[in-house]
Write an enzyme that holds these catalytic residues in place. Sequence first.
Site, PDB file in Angstrom:
ATOM      1  CB  CYS A   1      -0.981  -0.020   1.170  1.00 50.17           C
ATOM      2  SG  CYS A   1      -0.260   0.157   2.813  1.00 50.17           S
ATOM      3  N   GLY A   2       0.414   2.363   0.367  1.00 55.55           N
ATOM      4  CA  GLY A   2       1.245   3.562   0.356  1.00 55.55           C
ATOM      5  C   GLY A   2       2.433   3.480   1.296  1.00 55.55           C
TER       6      GLY A   2
END
Length: 161
Positions: free
Chosen positions: A68-69
């Site tokens: 994810c980020g």
Amino acid sequence: MISVDIAIGSDHFGYTLKEAVKQFLLELGHNVVDYGCKDCEEVDYPDVAFRVATDIRDQKYSRGILICGTGIGVCIAANKVPGVRAAVCHDTYSAERARKSNNAQILAMGAKIIGEEVAKKVVKEWLESEFSGGRSLRKVKKIDAHEKALNSTNHSTNGGV
């Protein structure tokens, strides 16, 4: 390196890095099962992380990679699945220790934190490392026992839900 089946997934922030890591894994000769996302359209990371972690728990795959980020969200979500140990790693030493000391079945990385070439090195180190047991086995068993105790308490107080 022995070929293994690897589950991989990401949210929209991790899509591009997931695709690069997936290609790298294929080049190394691994079988890769992609849990999405399939493009850069917004996706909630817990949905992907729960599916990957559940299949890891159910031993459909021995290893999983989530992106994810930051890597933090997918790691937290994956660790909510009983029996799963996920670790955020952005360097090779953490990746090695995640396997050797903690027997982490899932590697989590942040696409906004780590570049593609470093991610490949982290993945390679994580895949080449195996749980060492020894003193670490005692600690991992304590974590597993605590988790089981919590789950049995939750089931008895929630009417088995």
